[in-house]
Scaffold this active site. Structure first.
Site, short mmCIF file in Angstrom:
data_model
loop_
_atom_site.label_atom_id
_atom_site.label_comp_id
_atom_site.label_asym_id
_atom_site.label_seq_id
_atom_site.Cartn_x
_atom_site.Cartn_y
_atom_site.Cartn_z
N GLY A 12 0.79 -1.47 -0.08
CA GLY A 12 0.12 -0.06 0.37
C GLY A 12 0.87 0.60 -0.07
N SER A 39 0.68 -4.05 4.72
CA SER A 39 1.31 -4.05 6.32
C SER A 39 1.56 -3.01 6.61
CB SER A 39 1.95 -5.23 6.39
OG SER A 39 2.76 -5.34 7.70
N ILE A 45 7.54 3.21 2.39
CA ILE A 45 9.90 3.85 1.77
C ILE A 45 9.20 5.24 2.45
CG2 ILE A 45 9.47 4.38 -0.48
CD1 ILE A 45 12.52 3.26 -0.16
N VAL A 47 9.43 7.96 0.56
CA VAL A 47 10.44 9.06 -0.24
C VAL A 47 8.65 8.94 -1.54
CG1 VAL A 47 12.10 9.32 1.07
CG2 VAL A 47 12.04 7.85 -0.19
N LYS A 78 6.39 22.34 -10.56
CA LYS A 78 7.42 21.56 -10.82
C LYS A 78 7.91 22.03 -12.59
CE LYS A 78 11.28 17.81 -11.68
NZ LYS A 78 11.50 16.26 -11.01
N PRO A 96 14.57 21.86 -17.72
CA PRO A 96 13.06 22.28 -17.90
C PRO A 96 12.37 21.44 -18.70
CG PRO A 96 14.45 22.92 -19.98
CD PRO A 96 15.41 22.65 -19.55
N VAL A 186 1.33 -10.57 4.94
CA VAL A 186 1.12 -11.74 4.50
C VAL A 186 2.57 -12.50 5.01
CG1 VAL A 186 1.66 -12.69 2.11
CG2 VAL A 186 0.61 -10.79 2.32
N THR A 344 11.86 9.49 -11.72
CA THR A 344 11.62 8.80 -12.25
C THR A 344 10.36 7.73 -12.19
OG1 THR A 344 13.31 8.16 -12.71
CG2 THR A 344 12.53 9.35 -14.55
C1 FAD Z 1 15.79 7.44 -1.98
C2 FAD Z 1 14.68 7.90 -2.61
C3 FAD Z 1 13.96 8.58 -2.69
C4 FAD Z 1 13.26 8.97 -4.11
N1 FAD Z 1 12.96 10.41 -4.64
C5 FAD Z 1 11.60 9.94 -5.19
C6 FAD Z 1 11.35 10.92 -6.52
O1 FAD Z 1 11.07 11.90 -6.16
N2 FAD Z 1 10.46 10.44 -7.38
C7 FAD Z 1 9.91 9.31 -7.25
O2 FAD Z 1 9.19 9.44 -8.60
N3 FAD Z 1 10.14 8.24 -6.76
C8 FAD Z 1 11.04 8.70 -6.46
N4 FAD Z 1 11.89 7.12 -5.25
C9 FAD Z 1 10.74 5.87 -5.94
C10 FAD Z 1 9.61 5.89 -4.68
O3 FAD Z 1 9.29 6.32 -3.09
C11 FAD Z 1 8.93 4.91 -4.90
O4 FAD Z 1 8.76 4.53 -6.09
C12 FAD Z 1 7.31 4.96 -4.44
O5 FAD Z 1 7.30 5.03 -2.98
C13 FAD Z 1 6.92 3.23 -4.99
O6 FAD Z 1 7.20 2.90 -3.61
P1 FAD Z 1 6.24 0.97 -3.23
O7 FAD Z 1 4.78 1.38 -2.94
O8 FAD Z 1 7.09 0.83 -4.57
O9 FAD Z 1 7.02 0.77 -2.06
P2 FAD Z 1 6.62 1.37 -0.51
O10 FAD Z 1 6.19 2.17 -0.49
O11 FAD Z 1 7.90 0.70 0.38
O12 FAD Z 1 5.88 -0.03 -0.17
C14 FAD Z 1 5.38 -1.22 0.27
C15 FAD Z 1 4.64 -1.16 0.56
O13 FAD Z 1 4.36 -3.02 0.69
C16 FAD Z 1 4.03 -3.48 2.13
N5 FAD Z 1 4.19 -4.94 2.21
C17 FAD Z 1 5.75 -5.65 2.54
N6 FAD Z 1 6.22 -6.74 2.21
C18 FAD Z 1 4.96 -6.84 3.32
C19 FAD Z 1 3.94 -7.77 3.94
N7 FAD Z 1 4.41 -9.08 3.88
N8 FAD Z 1 2.59 -7.91 3.53
C20 FAD Z 1 1.84 -6.79 3.97
N9 FAD Z 1 2.37 -5.44 3.21
C21 FAD Z 1 3.43 -5.96 2.68
C22 FAD Z 1 4.43 -2.69 2.56
O14 FAD Z 1 3.45 -2.06 4.41
C23 FAD Z 1 4.35 -1.06 2.06
O15 FAD Z 1 2.88 -0.41 2.55
C24 FAD Z 1 12.78 7.70 -4.04
C25 FAD Z 1 13.31 6.37 -4.07
C26 FAD Z 1 14.37 6.31 -2.99
C27 FAD Z 1 14.63 5.02 -1.71
#
Ligand code: FAD
Length: 499
Positions: A12, A39, A45, A47, A78, A96, A186, A344
């Site tokens: 999520g 969960s 994460i 960010v 932006k 830009p 999970v 990206t």
């Molecule tokens: C330092 C940094 C800076 C960034 N800056 C940018 C930016 O400026 N622009 C941009 O587009 N992207 C950026 N990103 C990338 C961006 O943060 C991610 O692409 C975006 O947040 C998506 O993350 P996610 O949803 O894939 O993972 P997450 O946000 O990590 O979500 C993972 C989810 O999975 C769930 N989960 C995991 N294991 C289980 C389990 N066993 N059971 C139930 N639930 C589980 C967690 O609870 C959570 O809800 C950045 C990333 C980093 C590391």
């Protein structure tokens, strides 16, 4: 054909809720049931706050009112990214959105400008980019509200967003469209005889079945890696940064309408201004800098008072060997990661969903669809990788071991070809496109000190006096337009009651 009746998304974060929103928008709930499991114990994460223009398209395509979204997620506008100290310490350039210059009849603006430079014309490339001019003056106005024929009319923009508020906003959007949210960790993934995923078992013992699964578990990669065993191709040799430290600060003054990405001793730092706070981070290579050193440095770079404790985020640049395997597709951080220099990652989430919808399978998951999806997503990641490596490999910095390494780094063969071709004639490779327009590549090349050796001979058809007068006309049209715009802060106050 046995249609997919139920999709289960695990995760999520931004990618999970974007996936849920897109699926809920595309399918009627009686045709496709969508359930999202997340969960709170693990959290997200947190960010990912700078975006690129297609993110605004996503919001519009979901039928979301942009004004309501901007108010709800405390977004700012932006216009691009400022890159201080990348080529040399003390130099800065701007990347830009939108276009740079207008065509001279049949001729590309850039080729005409190259000819003008060869004759000693004093202009800078970015003088002809409306977004650069607006950013320089910290002014903003919505391009879609300006007449198409004015310089502003075809400018581009993206948003700076609060990642947690976006996940919350899209959760509401998806739940309003009958997506079922289930809270729980999970702990077990059950597979069928053929290895595909049958169901998820939560810590509570509840079992959730589905026909198709979307792995949005971030770096945990619970389904694609831990269950299906799909490996990860490391790109650390091209992109040596492998950690970030992030912190939020109070705003000092009005938010600027661009992201700041400043090159530092062992990496680079970001500054992303929102309406209510600023997101800051330092992306660095652990080979050259410890977490404590990086945290100390970041706290030295920020302006305002910190409002949370700094957090360390380890990562590995690279991609999944397959993004889609059997009845599971990985979207978001579980599918790969390239450092956030050009913001990206959320764009790749949207691209992944776009391709999934275009290649939407039935329960059988035809291998031809899977192969095509994997091919396209790999191209997407490789293109972004090349574009990001370009920011590093052309540096002239040698002031730290990190920058010495970047100056002499191994680069992907595809990027080497792009550079060679551009250097010769300012031309870009066929197929380079979609996210990065020619203007984007030209901006980075120019900022990093590469100007083509020759311009296209076709431009010699144009009379230089006419070119000079057109350039003067374009420059004054852009400057005249920018002078009359509100400041970014004023625009946010007037339209959104913000800051
Ligand atoms: C330092 C940094 C800076 C960034 N800056 C940018 C930016 O400026 N622009 C941009 O587009 N992207 C950026 N990103 C990338 C961006 O943060 C991610 O692409 C975006 O947040 C998506 O993350 P996610 O949803 O894939 O993972 P997450 O946000 O990590 O979500 C993972 C989810 O999975 C769930 N989960 C995991 N294991 C289980 C389990 N066993 N059971 C139930 N639930 C589980 C967690 O609870 C959570 O809800 C950045 C990333 C980093 C590391």
């Amino acid at each position: 054909m046995k249609p997919i009746k139920k999709i289960v998304i695990v995760g999520g974060g931004s990618s999970g809720w974007i996936a849920a929103s897109v699926l809920a928008h595309d399918f009627r709930p009686d045709v496709l049931e969508v359930e999202l499991v997340e969960s709170e114990q693990l959290g997200t994460i947190g960010v990912g706050e700078s975006t690129v223009p297609p993110f605004v398209e996503l919001i519009k395509n979901l039928g979301i009112d942009e004004q309501h979204f901007i108010q709800s997620v405390h977004a700012t506008f932006k216009l691009g990214i400022e890159f201080p100290d990348w080529h040399q310490v003390g130099e800065s350039y701007f990347h830009p959105f939108g276009w740079i210059g207008t065509r001279f009849g049949m001729h590309d603006f850039y080729q005409v400008w190259l000819k003008a430079k060869s004759k000693g014309h004093p202009s800078e490339l970015q003088t002809f980019a409306p977004c650069s001019a607006m950013a320089r003056e910290r002014r903003f106005f919505l391009p879609q509200e300006a007449p198409k024929t004015t310089p502003l009319g075809s400018a581009g923009y993206a948003l700076h967003i609060d990642a947690n508020l976006v996940a919350k906003y899209l959760r509401q959007y998806a739940e309003d469209r009958k997506v079922k949210r289930t809270e729980g960790l999970v702990t077990e993934v059950r597979q069928k005889e053929d290895g595909s995923i049958a169901s998820l078992v939560l810590e509570s013992g509840q079992e959730i079945h589905g026909d198709f699964f979307v792995d949005c578990t971030g770096f945990y990669a619970l389904l694609i890696e831990k269950t299906l065993g799909i490996g990860y191709e490391d790109w650390l040799h091209y992109l040596p940064c492998d950690r970030a430290v992030a912190v939020q600060t109070e705003n000092l003054g009005e938010p600027v309408p661009y992201t700041m990405s400043t090159a530092r001793e062992e990496g680079w730092s970001w500054r992303i201004p929102l309406q209510h706070r600023t997101g800051n981070g330092y992306v660095y290579s652990s080979e050259y800098c410890s977490d404590d050193e990086a945290t100390g440095k970041l706290l030295g770079y920020v302006d305002g008072k910190t409002i949370i404790e700094p957090s360390i985020i380890p990562f590995r640049a690279g991609v999944r060997e397959s993004f889609w395997h059997k009845n599971c597709v990985s979207i978001g951080l579980s599918s790969g990661f390239i450092e956030p220099l050009e913001a990206t990652a959320l764009h790749v989430v949207v691209r992944g969903l776009d391709f999934l919808l275009r290649l939407f399978p039935d329960q059988h998951c035809d291998q031809a669809l899977i192969d095509e999806y994997n091919r396209r997503m790999r191209m997407e990641y490789e293109l972004i990788r090349d574009f990001i490596v370009l920011h590093y490999c052309l540096t002239q910095r040698e002031d730290t071991p990190f920058w010495k390494r970047c100056k002499n780094m191994e680069i992907p063969p595809s990027l080497a070809e792009t550079i060679e071709l551009f250097r010769a004639h300012g031309t870009l490779r066929e197929g380079v496109g979609e996210l990065w327009t020619a203007s984007s590549w030209q901006s980075i090349f120019e900022g990093m000190g590469i100007r083509p050796e020759n311009y296209s001979a076709r431009v010699d058809n144009l009379d230089y006096t006419w070119i000079e007068s057109k350039l003067t006309e374009m420059e004054s049209a852009i400057n005249g337009m920018v002078r009359n715009l509100p400041t970014h802060g004023q625009f946010l106050r007037d339209r959104f009651g913000a800051i």
